[in-house]
Design an enzyme around this catalytic site. Structure first.
Site, PDB file in Angstrom:
ATOM      1  N   ASN A   1       0.870  -1.172   0.000  1.00 34.51           N
ATOM      2  CA  ASN A   1       0.000   0.000   0.000  1.00 34.51           C
ATOM      3  C   ASN A   1       0.910   1.226   0.000  1.00 34.51           C
ATOM      4  O   ASN A   1       1.451   1.613   1.032  1.00 34.51           O
ATOM      5  CB  ASN A   1      -0.881  -0.069   1.257  1.00 34.51           C
ATOM      6  CG  ASN A   1      -1.904   1.041   1.315  1.00 34.51           C
ATOM      7  OD1 ASN A   1      -1.785   2.062   0.630  1.00 34.51           O
ATOM      8  ND2 ASN A   1      -2.909   0.858   2.149  1.00 34.51           N
TER       9      ASN A   1
ATOM     10  N   ARG B   1      -2.510  -1.663  -3.651  1.00 34.62           N
ATOM     11  CA  ARG B   1      -3.487  -0.581  -3.747  1.00 34.62           C
ATOM     12  C   ARG B   1      -3.029   0.297  -4.904  1.00 34.62           C
ATOM     13  O   ARG B   1      -1.880   0.748  -4.934  1.00 34.62           O
ATOM     14  CB  ARG B   1      -3.502   0.217  -2.453  1.00 34.62           C
ATOM     15  CG  ARG B   1      -4.270   1.507  -2.574  1.00 34.62           C
ATOM     16  CD  ARG B   1      -4.453   2.140  -1.217  1.00 34.62           C
ATOM     17  NE  ARG B   1      -5.052   3.440  -1.352  1.00 34.62           N
ATOM     18  CZ  ARG B   1      -4.463   4.577  -0.985  1.00 34.62           C
ATOM     19  NH1 ARG B   1      -3.256   4.563  -0.483  1.00 34.62           N
ATOM     20  NH2 ARG B   1      -5.083   5.718  -1.129  1.00 34.62           N
TER      21      ARG B   1
ATOM     22  N   ARG C   1      -5.715  19.920   2.339  1.00 33.56           N
ATOM     23  CA  ARG C   1      -6.373  20.182   1.046  1.00 33.56           C
ATOM     24  C   ARG C   1      -7.627  21.017   1.264  1.00 33.56           C
ATOM     25  O   ARG C   1      -8.348  20.819   2.248  1.00 33.56           O
ATOM     26  CB  ARG C   1      -6.794  18.863   0.370  1.00 33.56           C
ATOM     27  CG  ARG C   1      -5.654  18.101  -0.211  1.00 33.56           C
ATOM     28  CD  ARG C   1      -6.124  16.754  -0.753  1.00 33.56           C
ATOM     29  NE  ARG C   1      -5.422  15.671  -0.095  1.00 33.56           N
ATOM     30  CZ  ARG C   1      -5.778  14.394  -0.146  1.00 33.56           C
ATOM     31  NH1 ARG C   1      -6.859  14.032  -0.829  1.00 33.56           N
ATOM     32  NH2 ARG C   1      -5.080  13.485   0.472  1.00 33.56           N
TER      33      ARG C   1
ATOM     34  N   HIS D   1     -10.837   6.594  -2.035  1.00 36.12           N
ATOM     35  CA  HIS D   1     -11.029   5.920  -0.742  1.00 36.12           C
ATOM     36  C   HIS D   1     -11.970   4.729  -0.879  1.00 36.12           C
ATOM     37  O   HIS D   1     -12.595   4.294   0.101  1.00 36.12           O
ATOM     38  CB  HIS D   1     -11.619   6.862   0.333  1.00 36.12           C
ATOM     39  CG  HIS D   1     -10.666   7.895   0.835  1.00 36.12           C
ATOM     40  ND1 HIS D   1     -11.070   9.162   1.208  1.00 36.12           N
ATOM     41  CD2 HIS D   1      -9.324   7.863   1.055  1.00 36.12           C
ATOM     42  CE1 HIS D   1     -10.022   9.854   1.624  1.00 36.12           C
ATOM     43  NE2 HIS D   1      -8.941   9.098   1.530  1.00 36.12           N
TER      44      HIS D   1
ATOM     45  N   GLU E   1      -7.889  -1.150   5.253  1.00 37.19           N
ATOM     46  CA  GLU E   1      -7.718  -1.190   3.798  1.00 37.19           C
ATOM     47  C   GLU E   1      -6.845  -2.364   3.353  1.00 37.19           C
ATOM     48  O   GLU E   1      -7.122  -2.998   2.343  1.00 37.19           O
ATOM     49  CB  GLU E   1      -7.095   0.128   3.320  1.00 37.19           C
ATOM     50  CG  GLU E   1      -8.079   1.284   3.401  1.00 37.19           C
ATOM     51  CD  GLU E   1      -7.415   2.638   3.232  1.00 37.19           C
ATOM     52  OE1 GLU E   1      -6.593   3.011   4.097  1.00 37.19           O
ATOM     53  OE2 GLU E   1      -7.719   3.327   2.255  1.00 37.19           O
TER      54      GLU E   1
END
Ligand code: ADP
Length: 401
Positions: free
Chosen positions: A7, A98, A247, A186, A390
């Site tokens: 990942n 990922r 962000r 996501h 994840e």
């Protein structure tokens, strides 16, 4: 079945090894081995941390190593030294990666072939920070295990079923023809949380309307109906939608036109401004980290208070939008760093939805329990805190091949 997961992020590389005995099992397993390389703290130094289920730990600082060399060293700790977990590399049955952007082509996890690699490289124009590092991980594995099957698990895939009205931007039609559309991100986390929510509630996922709030450094919401993503807040890039750590989230594009006309703004400066120096960090001037924002507020910092107020306002607005796309709600899910650990954020977000009978259990919320319902027994909507997994979700996707 031994599954290695890679990942890769812009400034970190995580990896873990799972052993799946019962492929039917939906419960996340503890990895046999997990490792992380961190490039954020010191320039030209890779900080490696490894731990195994057997209890061994290793910490190393690798000076001036290339990213590839650092990844190799990380993987080496799987079969060498005190964190050795396997005797030989061929014990690894499959490797899952990922991959952030799968574009319009890749709508589900895919066996990696030269064509898939070429597509991941091509899609780097849409995800310039992530897709190249994802590709680097794939190539690192090719070097040490040339014959192993590798699977790309795309962060965009979960949102592949969005309706055109949801994913097409109301700009010129050519945008759509050139791949400029909403993709959503996501997805691996939202997908895991949706299934875990059904499990916690003892309900069939097909019958549930869920809003998943992934609030980490990056933040996004997904409206999930019948296990399928029907709306989400991130778009063409992970910059759209909610206010995040550094962000901005959605802003009036007119601001960009205004700035371009009146300053020497370059694409790179704009990128830095919106991706790295906005959000909680930009407004507070303190930090992108919610813990430090809350700490600064307790010391009377007004800009930190404003940053939190905007974050909450936009989170509530986003939940409202997801609610409209779903037409109702069975459970609101909070996950990732902020979602799992910040009672303040959860309470403030939920407060706006009391009108529809959503009632938070204040004491239970304060405890930040893992994988639990924190709504009162008589709440019309469940409120779940779920620890996102994840890497486990990537392993689970690999087990289907
Ligand atoms: P990423 O999106 O990079 O995977 P995480 O999901 O790990 O990030 O979330 C990281 C963020 O979680 C941190 O920047 C911090 O703001 C937040 N966080 C972690 N622990 C807490 C806490 N106890 N209270 C509030 N926020 C927290």
């Amino acid at each position: 079945m031994k599954i290695l997961v890679l990942n890769a992020g812009s400034s970190s590389q995580k990896s873990c090894l799972y052993e799946l005995k019962d492929v039917q099992s939906d419960r996340p397993l503890q990895p046999l081995w997990e490792a992380k390389i961190d490039w954020t703290h010191q320039q030209n130094v890779s900080e490696l941390k490894v731990q195994t289920a057997a209890g061994s730990q290793l910490e190393e600082e690798l000076a001036s190593e290339s990213r590839q060399a650092a990844i190799y060293r990380m993987l080496e700790t799987l079969w060498k030294g005190k964190t050795q977990t396997i005797n030989n590399l061929n014990e690894i049955d499959i490797v899952g990666h990922r991959v952030v952007h799968g574009g319009q082509e890749y709508q589900q996890s895919t066996l990696i072939s030269p064509d898939v690699k070429e597509a991941i490289a091509r899609l780097a124009v849409f995800a310039p920070v992530h897709n190249p590092v994802n590709l680097e991980g794939i190539e690192a594995i090719e070097k040490i295990l040339p014959n192993v099957r590798q699977i790309a698990v795309f962060d965009t895939a979960f949102h592949a079923g969005l309706a055109p009205a949801t994913f097409v931007y109301p700009g010129p039609y050519e945008w759509l023809e050139n791949g400029i559309r909403r993709y959503g991100f996501h997805g691996i986390s939202h997908q895991y949380c949706a299934r875990r929510a059904a499990e916690i509630l003892g309900r069939d996922l097909a019958d549930l309307r869920l809003i998943s709030c992934h609030l980490g450094n990056g933040c996004s919401l997904a409206a999930i109906g019948g296990g399928v993503s029907v709306d989400t807040t991130m778009g063409f890039t992970p910059l759209e939608g909610l206010m995040m750590g550094s962000r901005s989230g959605s802003i009036d594009p007119g601001i960009i036109i205004h700035l371009l006309k009146r300053s020497d703004l370059t694409a790179e400066k704009l990128d830095n401004m919106l991706n790295r120096n906005s959000g909680l960090k930009g407004i507070s001037g303190v930090s992108a980290d919610m813990r430090q924002i809350v700490e600064a507020i307790s010391q009377g910092n007004e800009r930190a208070q404003l940053a939190l107020d905007i974050y909450i306002h936009r989170l509530r607005a986003g939940i409202g939008a997801m609610l409209a796309s779903l037409g109702g709600l069975d459970a609101l899910i909070f996950t990732a760093g902020v979602g799992e650990n910040s009672p303040i954020v959860r309470a403030a977000a939920c407060e706006a939805f009391r009108f529809m009978g959503l009632k938070l259990d204040g004491d239970h919320n304060l405890q930040s329990p893992i994988d639990a319902d924190i709504a009162t027994a008589d709440s019309a909507v469940k409120v779940l805190v779920i620890h996102t997994q994840e890497d486990w979700e990537i392993a689970r996707e690999c087990s289907k091949f």
